[in-house]
Design an enzyme around this catalytic site. Structure first.
Site, mmCIF file in Angstrom:
data_model
loop_
_atom_site.group_PDB
_atom_site.id
_atom_site.type_symbol
_atom_site.label_atom_id
_atom_site.label_comp_id
_atom_site.label_asym_id
_atom_site.label_seq_id
_atom_site.Cartn_x
_atom_site.Cartn_y
_atom_site.Cartn_z
ATOM 1 N N HIS A 191 0.299 3.397 1.792
ATOM 2 C CA HIS A 191 0.584 3.821 3.239
ATOM 3 C C HIS A 191 1.834 3.305 4.007
ATOM 4 O O HIS A 191 2.201 3.807 4.928
ATOM 5 C CB HIS A 191 -0.771 3.209 4.238
ATOM 6 C CG HIS A 191 -2.042 3.830 3.502
ATOM 7 N ND1 HIS A 191 -2.299 5.061 3.609
ATOM 8 C CD2 HIS A 191 -2.926 2.865 3.016
ATOM 9 C CE1 HIS A 191 -3.657 5.313 2.957
ATOM 10 N NE2 HIS A 191 -4.012 3.978 2.687
ATOM 11 N N CYS A 244 -7.460 1.858 -5.095
ATOM 12 C CA CYS A 244 -8.494 0.936 -6.109
ATOM 13 C C CYS A 244 -9.662 1.197 -5.572
ATOM 14 O O CYS A 244 -10.381 0.118 -5.079
ATOM 15 C CB CYS A 244 -7.741 -0.384 -6.125
ATOM 16 S SG CYS A 244 -8.228 -1.517 -7.654
ATOM 17 N N TYR A 280 -1.515 0.210 10.236
ATOM 18 C CA TYR A 280 -1.759 -0.429 8.932
ATOM 19 C C TYR A 280 -0.475 -0.353 8.067
ATOM 20 O O TYR A 280 -0.345 -1.069 7.310
ATOM 21 C CB TYR A 280 -2.806 0.207 8.126
ATOM 22 C CG TYR A 280 -3.340 -0.328 6.584
ATOM 23 C CD1 TYR A 280 -3.810 -1.734 6.712
ATOM 24 C CD2 TYR A 280 -3.141 0.361 5.776
ATOM 25 C CE1 TYR A 280 -4.161 -2.430 5.673
ATOM 26 C CE2 TYR A 280 -3.691 -0.256 4.532
ATOM 27 C CZ TYR A 280 -4.075 -1.672 4.499
ATOM 28 O OH TYR A 280 -4.394 -1.968 3.198
ATOM 29 N N SER A 310 0.823 -1.334 -0.158
ATOM 30 C CA SER A 310 0.142 0.088 -0.025
ATOM 31 C C SER A 310 0.909 1.141 -0.055
ATOM 32 O O SER A 310 2.058 1.210 0.544
ATOM 33 C CB SER A 310 -0.773 0.216 1.207
ATOM 34 O OG SER A 310 -1.610 1.149 1.364
#
Length: 278
Positions: free
Chosen positions: A112, A165, A135, A110
């Protein structure tokens, strides 16, 4: 290939990957913690399994040529909530894959993992980790895990840092959008590329405003087709100006960059659950 394993098969992204993956192998084994994933495609079987249970994952992965690892708790939350599926789960997947001689793991990482970088920095696939949440930290952990298993045990992995997405319904998505068709192409390229070693690639469509650089991953042959600019006029006409001092607007991680640790990042996003029904 004889067998591909797809984790997170009951999730939204997993729902779009199941059918295309059946066309790349003799047997697709879809797995998730849920009881079932509905009607199965030709060549697909389902095995319920908990990522945090090594014995379960060991059984699922036995005999696989490749694993597409999309399973996770897909939001920010307390560390204890992410520990099993996102940290221990990744270890279990890689350890089972290594044990059974799997060739490659394709991982749903990700943005992130690098979400605290300012959005006006055009970042490539080799920037240092800057996670925005627990996360994101789990994504950093798994990327490092993948590199270690490649360098120590020769298990290849490709880590797809997916930006967003989902349907384009906000200004951030004009740069971060990954269409479902481009997701399928990306996963297919990660599977079919003859040699990858350890690799990182951003999961993003061919957006005019894309804030990341995939040039160092061009050997994977991923050439996205879709462009979020088609939505720009409508989106920008309905959104107020962004605050350049607000991490929600200024950082690559968007709302995840602005929340306190342990608090939901998805709560600040209008993600439409448009999972594919078969």
């Amino acid at each position: 290939m004889k067998k591909i394993v797809l984790t997170g098969a009951a999730g939204r992204l997993g729902s779009y990957l199941r059918e295309p993956l059946t066309k790349l192998c003799d047997e697709l084994v879809s797995t998730d913690i849920k009881d079932d994933v509905g009607t199965l495609y030709a060549g697909e079987t389902y095995m319920q399994a908990d990522l945090a249970d090594f014995a379960a994952m060991d059984k699922v992965i036995e005999g696989a040529d490749m694993v597409v690892h999309m399973g996770a708790f897909v939001d920010e939350g307390p560390f204890e909530q992410l520990l099993g599926p996102n940290f221990v789960g990744s270890y279990n997947v890689w350890e089972a894959a290594s044990k059974h001689g799997v060739r490659r793991v394709v991982y749903g990482s990700s943005i992130h993992a690098v979400g605290m970088y300012p959005k006006n920095e055009f970042i490539d696939t080799e920037v240092a980790h800057r996670p925005d949440t627990f996360y994101g930290l789990a994504k950093c952990f798994t990327e490092d895990l993948g590199r270690m298993y490649w360098e120590k045990r020769g298990l290849e992995s490709v880590h797809m840092r997916i930006l967003s997405c989902a349907q384009v319904n906000n200004a951030r998505a004009l740069g971060s959008w990954l269409s479902y068709d481009d997701l399928i192409q990306l996963v297919t390229r990660c599977i079919e590329t003859p040699v990858t070693g350890f690799a990182v690639i951003y999961g993003v469509s061919d957006n005019d405003r894309a804030p990341v650089d995939n040039s160092k991953a061009s050997f994977l042959g991923y050439r996205p087709k879709d462009n979020a600019e088609q939505f720009a006029e409508e989106i920008l006409a309905n959104e107020p100006p962004m605050d350049p001092h607000d991490p929600n607007h200024m950082c690559h991680g968007g709302p995840f960059a602005g929340v306190d640790l342990g608090n939901s990042g998805l709560a600040g996003m209008n993600v439409v659950d448009d999972r594919k029904e078969n």
